[in-house]
Design a protein around this motif. Structure first.
Motif, PDB file in Angstrom:
ATOM      1  N   ARG A  18     -25.875   6.473  -6.340  1.00 57.63           N
ATOM      2  CA  ARG A  18     -25.786   5.020  -6.252  1.00 57.63           C
ATOM      3  C   ARG A  18     -24.654   4.675  -5.297  1.00 57.63           C
ATOM      4  N   PRO A  19     -24.627   3.452  -4.733  1.00 54.30           N
ATOM      5  CA  PRO A  19     -23.583   3.088  -3.789  1.00 54.30           C
ATOM      6  C   PRO A  19     -22.199   3.228  -4.410  1.00 54.30           C
ATOM      7  N   SER A  20     -21.229   3.635  -3.568  1.00 52.32           N
ATOM      8  CA  SER A  20     -19.884   3.863  -4.075  1.00 52.32           C
ATOM      9  C   SER A  20     -19.187   2.539  -4.365  1.00 52.32           C
ATOM     10  N   SER A  21     -17.996   2.642  -4.991  1.00 49.42           N
ATOM     11  CA  SER A  21     -17.250   1.462  -5.384  1.00 49.42           C
ATOM     12  C   SER A  21     -16.548   0.845  -4.176  1.00 49.42           C
ATOM     13  N   ARG A  22     -15.821  -0.231  -4.434  1.00 48.90           N
ATOM     14  CA  ARG A  22     -15.135  -0.922  -3.350  1.00 48.90           C
ATOM     15  C   ARG A  22     -14.000  -0.084  -2.788  1.00 48.90           C
ATOM     16  N   LEU A  23     -13.698  -0.339  -1.513  1.00 49.81           N
ATOM     17  CA  LEU A  23     -12.571   0.355  -0.890  1.00 49.81           C
ATOM     18  C   LEU A  23     -11.268  -0.178  -1.487  1.00 49.81           C
ATOM     19  N   PRO A  24     -10.327   0.720  -1.855  1.00 49.01           N
ATOM     20  CA  PRO A  24      -9.079   0.276  -2.510  1.00 49.01           C
ATOM     21  C   PRO A  24      -8.044  -0.207  -1.502  1.00 49.01           C
ATOM     22  N   TRP A  25      -8.363  -1.274  -0.771  1.00 49.49           N
ATOM     23  CA  TRP A  25      -7.465  -1.746   0.287  1.00 49.49           C
ATOM     24  C   TRP A  25      -6.084  -2.154  -0.234  1.00 49.49           C
ATOM     25  N   PRO A  26      -5.968  -2.824  -1.372  1.00 50.02           N
ATOM     26  CA  PRO A  26      -4.609  -3.183  -1.827  1.00 50.02           C
ATOM     27  C   PRO A  26      -3.711  -1.967  -2.017  1.00 50.02           C
ATOM     28  N   LEU A  27      -4.232  -0.908  -2.614  1.00 51.10           N
ATOM     29  CA  LEU A  27      -3.435   0.295  -2.812  1.00 51.10           C
ATOM     30  C   LEU A  27      -3.084   0.947  -1.487  1.00 51.10           C
ATOM     31  N   LEU A  28      -4.078   1.069  -0.594  1.00 55.08           N
ATOM     32  CA  LEU A  28      -3.825   1.698   0.700  1.00 55.08           C
ATOM     33  C   LEU A  28      -2.794   0.916   1.495  1.00 55.08           C
ATOM     34  N   THR A  29      -2.912  -0.405   1.462  1.00 52.85           N
ATOM     35  CA  THR A  29      -1.946  -1.239   2.187  1.00 52.85           C
ATOM     36  C   THR A  29      -0.554  -1.090   1.603  1.00 52.85           C
ATOM     37  N   GLY A  30      -0.476  -1.065   0.277  1.00 52.62           N
ATOM     38  CA  GLY A  30       0.823  -0.916  -0.361  1.00 52.62           C
ATOM     39  C   GLY A  30       1.483   0.408  -0.028  1.00 52.62           C
ATOM     40  N   LEU A  31       0.726   1.513  -0.043  1.00 48.84           N
ATOM     41  CA  LEU A  31       1.300   2.827   0.287  1.00 48.84           C
ATOM     42  C   LEU A  31       1.763   2.872   1.729  1.00 48.84           C
ATOM     43  N   ALA A  32       0.988   2.242   2.630  1.00 50.03           N
ATOM     44  CA  ALA A  32       1.391   2.226   4.040  1.00 50.03           C
ATOM     45  C   ALA A  32       2.661   1.418   4.241  1.00 50.03           C
ATOM     46  N   LEU A  33       2.770   0.277   3.552  1.00 52.05           N
ATOM     47  CA  LEU A  33       3.971  -0.557   3.682  1.00 52.05           C
ATOM     48  C   LEU A  33       5.201   0.148   3.122  1.00 52.05           C
ATOM     49  N   VAL A  34       5.022   0.889   2.038  1.00 51.92           N
ATOM     50  CA  VAL A  34       6.152   1.655   1.482  1.00 51.92           C
ATOM     51  C   VAL A  34       6.670   2.658   2.497  1.00 51.92           C
TER      52      VAL A  34
END
Length: 734
Positions: A18-34
């Motif tokens: 079945r289609p995968s879940s949503r991309l976790p952009w908030p987490l990815l953005t937060g890790l990049a900003l850190v």
């Protein structure tokens, strides 16, 4: 946005289903900003401190990473199935190697005990880089490879052996020939250009894999591309940390290790979803689809597929309940047999589709003309049967009959065409004219034919003057006795075709009466009389014996093995000695039991007695096959399929002859085939008359077919010529 998977990625071959879940952009953005904040932070003394990432913390983080990597392998390997995509196994086996290399990295970290050679930053980095490179290449391979199963089951063992061999080679070279490794760290200076360049190379590989997983996610590919995309991006952030540290204990080394663990967790989540969660979900969807198919067949067992009205089985049940109530209340009930006048001409002029719409509208009109306590049933074609209860006398029927005739004659509009109908109706009263369903139905039908002979568009009550048909039946019964004595019966055989190979795999034995005055009579002319008189028992014994003899003759003549199917009636089970008859016929003819198939009628199943089940079980023990004849026209309980342990379901020709892709008949056949296959049964469709019907049956997965499209029933001697002409020996299989 595209709506279908690119390349060869399809729902049938992707691992997750079945289609995968949503991309976790908030987490990815937060890790990049850190990471960006740490890089810009003007506190070099803090960031480069030797105490931020001590040996104990490094060891704990690496052990945790090794455990996650091993879980990735263990889950995917133990949940392996041949039909799933091999990409999951590629990741699993690669992460087994990654976990082993991370373990080597942890043991080689500065401050750890010697592992063959002293621990050092360079030694630890070598294990580190090979682990990161293996992980990145595995992700890229999984992203670019079509998500299809491995070609052979043993391929996964070869894949595992290859990964273990490569990992073992890294350990051997590092521990015994460390000089072959390029310099990656210089004490007091930090990382070498080779080490930094390799990290950026790994970043490039991960970026390419992330781009591909993002495309798969946008294409709504039914695999967990979202989690794998996130793992690639977090892996990139981790690798960036390892291009920035100057000592193995500083802040960037700590953050890089933490980001690596997070990336591993996303990979584990993707593997778990594909290997464990989704197979269970697909299983639940399949347990639901099967239940829906069984419910559909159960419903169709009691209802007419076209109109939704009760069928013969449900009508009989309601009539019997109404007779019990009438007996207690001292009232009467009427059984009405309705047949439309000249419907064949209407059907020929309008076509089947329009005629079906006409019958559905008529059924609704008739139902509306009855009381809530009455029952209407469609028997077949343009025949309807109604039960009117709570009558004190015959005259109580008159106003109800007027309403019914009015409902029949109400104009029906089909597009721009207005259709005016009429019908002939016969009425039998309980208890005056009969006390059983069959008796009342027979007399109501007799009265209906009298109404037709009187000019149609009329109704008639049954009376004894209509019993002239009984006289004709008596003559037919006496003729049947002579036919048995003078051996006037013959068998014709209709070929049965395997739809997958096109081979003739069997024949159905069909009785014919070579009447001295009337010529060759089909069974419809005399079977009912034979059953009513009990002559069906010796007639059925002769059919079994002759069919077995003929089957044995064909085998001795060198023909390919043909299963000979023989119909059995309920009366044979009640009055005859079926088991002994069959075994005696097989022994006398020499026909192997597995080449005889007995077709059970619905009435046999409905008896449901222990003796019937015992007979079937004993004959099956000897190898005789069993099928259910005319399946779908009124079968009472699906539980009998399991109890009788039949081999095949025979789909009634009433569903086959007018088969169209979007018809109710198509839904019925599809449901029957799906249910049969889920129970391990084969299906055969009778009444196949056109190539279009044949193609639809193949599409639905039906196994076998018979009908005029292949051949009409023919004498035994014609079978040889038919096989020689249409199915040469090389094209046939047993």
């Amino acid at each position: 946005m595209t709506t279908s998977p690119p390349d060869s990625l399809t729902a049938a071959t992707c691992a997750a289903g079945r289609p995968s879940s949503r991309l976790p952009w908030p987490l990815l953005t937060g890790l990049a900003l850190v990471l960006l904040a740490l890089w810009l932070l003007p506190l070099e003394g803090v960031k480069r401190s030797h105490g931020l990432f001590p040996l104990a913390l490094h060891t704990v983080s690496e052990i945790f990473a090794v455990i996650v990597a091993m879980l990735v392998f263990a889950v995917a390997w133990n949940a392996y199935a041949r039909e799933r995509a091999g990409n999951i196994l590629i990741l699993a086996c690669a992460f087994l190697g990654v976990g082993l290399l991370d373990f080597g990295h942890a043991l080689s970290y500065q401050g750890m005990p010697d592992l063959v050679t002293p621990a050092s930053p360079g030694k630890a980095i070598d294990f580190w880089l090979t682990a990161r490179l293996l992980a990145a290449l595995a992700l890229l391979t999984a992203a670019l490879r079509p998500w299809t199963p491995l070609r052979r089951s043993e391929s996964r063992y070869r894949l595992l052996a290859g990964v273990l061999a490569a990992t073992g080679a890294v350990f051997v070279l590092q521990l015994y020939w460390p000089e072959v490794w390029p310099l990656t760290f210089v004490p007091g200076q930090g990382l070498t250009p080779f080490k930094v360049g390799t990290e950026f190379g790994i970043i490039a590989i991960l970026a390419l894999a992330a781009w591909r997983f993002h495309r798969l996610h946008r294409a709504k590919a039914p695999c967990d591309a979202a989690n794998l995309f996130a793992a690639c991006l977090i892996g990139i952030l981790s690798e960036l940390c390892f291009t920035l540290y100057t000592n193995v204990h500083d802040l960037f080394s700590l953050v890089g290790h933490l980001y690596k663990i997070v990336a591993y967790l996303f990979i584990y989540r993707a593997i778990f979803v594909a290997s464990v969660r989704e197979p269970y979900r697909r299983l639940e969807v399949a347990i639901a689809e099967r239940q829906a198919a069984e419910n559909r067949v159960e419903y169709l067992a009691y209802h007419d597929a076209l109109t939704g009205l009760p069928n013969r089985m449900l009508l009989q049940d309601r009539l019997e309940q109404a007779m019990v109530w009438a007996g207690r209340s001292g009232t009467k009930l009427a059984l009405l047999f309705l047949d439309l006048d000249n419907f064949k001409a209407i059907n020929d002029s309008l076509g089947h589709a329009a005629s079906d719409d006409l019958l559905k509208t008529l059924a609704a009109n008739l139902k509306a003309s009855l009381r809530n306590t009455d029952t209407i049933s469609r028997q077949s074609g343009d025949e309807f049967v109604m039960v009117l209860s709570g009558l004190d006398n015959r005259e109580d029927c008159t106003p109800l009959l007027a309403q019914i005739m009015e409902g029949i004659q109400a104009p029906i509009h089909l597009g721009d065409t207005e259709i005016a109908l009429s019908a002939s109706i016969g009425i039998a009263l309980y208890p005056d004219d009969g006390q059983t369903f069959d008796a009342l139905l027979q007399k109501a039908e007799t009265a209906m034919y009298t109404a037709k002979e009187a000019g149609r568009n009329a109704y008639r009550f049954f009376d004894e003057s209509m019993s002239t048909e009984a006289v004709a039946n008596l003559a037919l019964r006496n003729g049947l006795r002579r036919a048995l004595e003078q051996k006037q019966f013959v068998l014709h055989y209709q070929p049965q075709i395997d739809l997958a190979s096109g081979a003739v795999i069997g024949v159905e034995a069909l009785i014919r009466w070579q009447h001295p005055d009337l010529g060759l009579l089909a069974p419809g002319r005399f079977i009912a009389v034979a059953e009513d008189s009990g002559l069906i028992v010796p007639m059925g014994e002769w059919v079994i014996e002759e069919a077995c003899r003929q089957g044995a003759r064909w085998r001795r003549a060198g023909l390919p093995p043909l299963v000979v199917a023989v119909n059995l009636s309920a009366i044979q089970f009640r009055r005859g000695n079926v088991e002994q008859t069959v075994m005696r016929a097989l022994e006398a003819s020499g026909l192997p039991p597995e080449w005889l198939e007995l077709e059970l009628t619905e009435s046999i199943l409905l008896q449901g007695t222990d003796s019937v089940f015992a007979i079937v079980r004993e004959l099956k023990r000897h190898g005789v096959k069993f099928s259910i004849d005319d399946f779908g026209t009124g079968y009472s309980s699906l539980s009998y399929l399991k109890r009788f342990a039949v081999d095949k379901l025979k789909i009634d020709q009433s569903f086959v002859r007018d088969l169209a892709p979007d018809s109710d008949d198509a839904a019925i056949i599809r449901a029957i085939v799906q249910m049969a296959h889920s129970l391990g049964l084969r299906t055969i469709a009778e009444g196949v008359e056109t190539e279009d019907t044949l193609e639809l049956l193949r599409h639905f997965g039906c196994d076998e077919a018979q009908g005029y499209h292949f051949a009409r029933p023919m004498p035994a001697e014609a079978i040889n010529a038919y096989l020689a002409k249409n199915h040469p020996p090389l094209a046939m299989s047993a």
